[in-house]
Write an enzyme that holds these catalytic residues in place. Sequence first.
Site, mmCIF file in Angstrom:
data_model
loop_
_atom_site.group_PDB
_atom_site.id
_atom_site.type_symbol
_atom_site.label_atom_id
_atom_site.label_comp_id
_atom_site.label_asym_id
_atom_site.label_seq_id
_atom_site.Cartn_x
_atom_site.Cartn_y
_atom_site.Cartn_z
ATOM 1 N N ASP A 60 0.655 -1.457 0.025
ATOM 2 C CA ASP A 60 0.315 0.210 -0.098
ATOM 3 C C ASP A 60 0.963 1.102 -0.304
ATOM 4 O O ASP A 60 1.697 1.045 0.377
ATOM 5 C CB ASP A 60 -0.310 -0.082 1.469
ATOM 6 C CG ASP A 60 -2.145 -0.596 0.746
ATOM 7 O OD1 ASP A 60 -2.336 -1.656 -0.178
ATOM 8 O OD2 ASP A 60 -2.663 -1.070 2.814
ATOM 9 N N ASP B 52 -4.877 -3.964 4.859
ATOM 10 C CA ASP B 52 -5.069 -3.463 5.776
ATOM 11 C C ASP B 52 -7.236 -3.866 6.199
ATOM 12 O O ASP B 52 -7.243 -3.849 7.071
ATOM 13 C CB ASP B 52 -5.221 -1.835 6.725
ATOM 14 C CG ASP B 52 -5.351 -0.831 5.587
ATOM 15 O OD1 ASP B 52 -6.404 -1.162 3.969
ATOM 16 O OD2 ASP B 52 -4.846 0.917 5.153
ATOM 17 N N ASP C 149 -9.655 -6.816 2.536
ATOM 18 C CA ASP C 149 -7.989 -6.678 1.710
ATOM 19 C C ASP C 149 -7.839 -8.503 1.995
ATOM 20 O O ASP C 149 -6.860 -9.384 1.971
ATOM 21 C CB ASP C 149 -6.819 -5.989 2.553
ATOM 22 C CG ASP C 149 -6.559 -4.679 2.043
ATOM 23 O OD1 ASP C 149 -7.151 -5.260 0.487
ATOM 24 O OD2 ASP C 149 -6.446 -4.009 2.434
ATOM 25 N N ASN D 290 28.440 -37.657 18.065
ATOM 26 C CA ASN D 290 27.666 -37.294 17.029
ATOM 27 C C ASN D 290 26.450 -36.001 18.483
ATOM 28 O O ASN D 290 26.136 -35.437 17.708
ATOM 29 C CB ASN D 290 26.888 -38.519 16.517
ATOM 30 C CG ASN D 290 25.524 -38.767 15.854
ATOM 31 O OD1 ASN D 290 26.683 -38.361 15.165
ATOM 32 N ND2 ASN D 290 25.169 -38.783 15.538
ATOM 33 N N THR E 158 30.372 -33.053 20.316
ATOM 34 C CA THR E 158 31.079 -32.202 18.917
ATOM 35 C C THR E 158 30.140 -31.770 18.106
ATOM 36 O O THR E 158 30.127 -30.566 17.343
ATOM 37 C CB THR E 158 31.976 -33.179 18.776
ATOM 38 O OG1 THR E 158 32.359 -33.714 19.544
ATOM 39 C CG2 THR E 158 33.034 -31.960 17.885
#
Length: 880
Positions: free
Chosen positions: A324, A599, A603, A693, A696
């Site tokens: 807008d 708005d 819309d 796994n 780390t």
Amino acid sequence: MDYFLTSVADVAAELATSPAGLAAATAGQRLAKHGPNQLADSHQKTVWQLVLHQLSDVMILVLLAAAGVSVLIGEAKSAYVILAIVVLNAVVGFVQEFRADKAMEALQKMAASHAQVLRDGHAQQVPTTELVPGDVVLLEAGNVIPADVRFLETHALKVDESSLTGESSNVEKTAAALPAGEYPLGDRLNLGYKGTAVTNGRAVAYVVATGMQTELGKIAVLIQTAEVVTPLQKRLGTLGKRLSVAALAVGALFFGLGCLRGEPWENLLLVAISLAIAALPEALPALVTISLALGAGRLMKSHALMRKLPAVETLGSVTYICTDKTGTLTLNRMTVEELYEVPAVKLAGLGDRNALLTALALNTDASHDPANHWLGDSTEVALARYAEEKAYARPALEAQFPRLAELPFDSERKCMTTLHQTPQGVLVLTKGAAGSLYKQLTDSQQGRLADLTRRVDAQAAQGYRVLAYGAKMLPVLPPDLTPATVETDLTFLGFASLIDPPREEARQAVAACKAAGIIPVMITGDHKLTAKAIAEKLGIISSKDELVLTGPELTALDAPAFAAMVEHVRVYARVDPAQKLRIINALQARHQFVAMTGDGVNDAPALKNADIGIAMGINGTEVAKEAAAMILLDDDFATIVEAVKHGRRIYDNILKFIRYLLAGSVGEITTLFFAPLLGLPVTLLAIHILWINFITDGLPGLALAYEPSEKNSMQRPPVDPRQTIFADGLGWFIMGAGLLVGGLTIAMQAWAIRQGLPHWQTMAFTVLCLSQLGLALAIRSRRESIFSIGLFSNKPMLWAVALTVALHLLIIYVPFGNRLFSTQRLTVSELGITLAVSSVVFWAVELQKLIARRRGAPTVLPLPVPAALPSPTATVPVPA
Ligand code: ADP
Ligand code: MG
């Protein structure tokens, strides 16, 4: 009780209330009795559910199985470690998910709606969750009805009940009791339902049911939405499934080959299970959710409130932002610059008052309080204030010429009318877009039309919003008040030129958009020339190829003709909200990814259909907000662009930890799988793999979610949301980095064994661990070297790396760690060698980035060249 069959007075008696509303104390008691006015949410998780959720993970089950196997083969020690890892992992997972949930909850609270309620005798804003039966609510166009209500007063009230009944037309509502009979929901004309939208007029109503007692609540079980899964999460889900299959295959293969080589099957089984776990990026989906939730929190600080989580991720893919004009690109600070009066127009009944200024003062809904604080629409305020400065104040004039009726402004008609009593009859005053008034002028004035049009256009071309005034006298108030009967045969009084300065930050944001490959498009109800002038000031239009299209021109275009030009239109003027939908559809058909602002109530369809619907936070209606994926808290265009930047950052970071986790997995698999094939002993124990796994991989992975934006994030085209995550060399990178990590680990092992070093296993373990940390540091940026982005620009990463290193040293140097993890203390020279080998990955990735930069892989990728233009003119000729 059937409230629709009962008179308003009886409804009040039944609910023990009155038109003056409840006392706050009574409301409090009722709230305790009836509970909050909200639909039960099956997704709200309790703390226990979150804990259970952590434990029910498939991976956890696999881990528990691994622990079981350990016990079976007499490795009770390993079982303890595995269990400890399970608990640790569950705690970390719980904390992360809890934080993400809290972040989302805070957002939902921000997005919660309020209702106007009469309590203790005066109107106040109350959160809709606190409504109770008997409350008196005030409703107006744009509101979502907050509970089931019975109207006691309606004014031109229309409600869109499609969300409940599926009927798409608006229902006119009344306050009268209905004659006895059976009525389906949609025919109960004096009831309003929770979740439906007021599209017109206003009303006062009693709340009759709240929360799960409402009609919406009764069907809520049916509509409760599935947990939202973002497009990326979906793709990761598929990837995860494929990887699971692959992981199982790798595990089985490893086990089979080991047996063939005659190794003890118990140990093999344990390592095979660990291998499968290593191959699975189980943490990925959770990491994605967490970084989206964190991202939503950051967006909030930039004044963009996310209502739908997937939008956080897809924001970065936006290619068109349709916005807008008024209030978003401009300041919405309207000021009247000048008036033009048609000479020699006098209105009977006004005495010697100036007709135009009188119209300015009377035809308005703006007012001010004693402190001179103006209230109302900015256009209206500007006009009323100007009149007041010229000694035409609204209150005094309205006392003399009371307002009898009005036809409110709507953005389709683009005008509004007020009717006033004068001694000479009823005075009709209309103001609106000049074009809307031209058609309605008296025959005698039609002759002036050419002159008027020329004057209005000249003003519009300078960027002024022009509001024209027309008037006529009627003997009495007409019985049916419609635009067709009232807004005709008008005499043009003159017009006012208003200026609404463009926002400076919007101009910069437009430039930022263009640099980022995003096309900003202005959509406005204003005059074509006004819109064009503002668009040029803002830089939205900067060349002849960028077109301006008006609503009527758009209507005249057929689908193929519009499709051919839609990508070149930069300004839509004089459009009404329904046409926004057509614009979205045409752009989407060209595979554009569209953000659209709005708005008003009308819309809402456009907001729902856009890829990202954006509602105005200040000037937006509730209906628009409910339909949107994002709410712009400051109504500022620049905020949209800022949000896109955040979206790109979040997407980038998600890709970074995908890179990190998968490269790590490849490294671990390579190590375990190829060492035996090269005639070496199995490199690591199961607990080593689990350690890597979870510790780390996990900590630095999470820290990547905190990585700041890439320097060029807004100088490259948007990512196509349909593109696979392995595009742009990501797959190659993962393979390359993973093989390097694995290769170095095996090399370390082989060398140490050949040197006869007894600590070879701990050395290999350390290399696998630390080289991944180097990887984490090096992939913080895809392009820039870590030294140019700054080692300290991601503090969580430094902490994660430091913590991981500390933990690792702990398990190789503390006797307890040695026992638990079967590690040995490395000598200083051994540690030095492993550190040197580990750092290779870091330098390799930095080198790869350096080469990429040198080779001049452009920071600014060329934008797609637009296809040939349908017409080289700046404006589109209206097809005949
Ligand atoms: P925008 O897209 O800029 O918000 P609107 O839909 O608000 O445009 O307005 C469209 C046109 O309607 C304006 O150009 C103006 O001519 C007219 N208009 C706007 N506000 C009012 C009003 N309060 N009363 C009468 N006419 C108005
Ligand atoms: Mg407007």
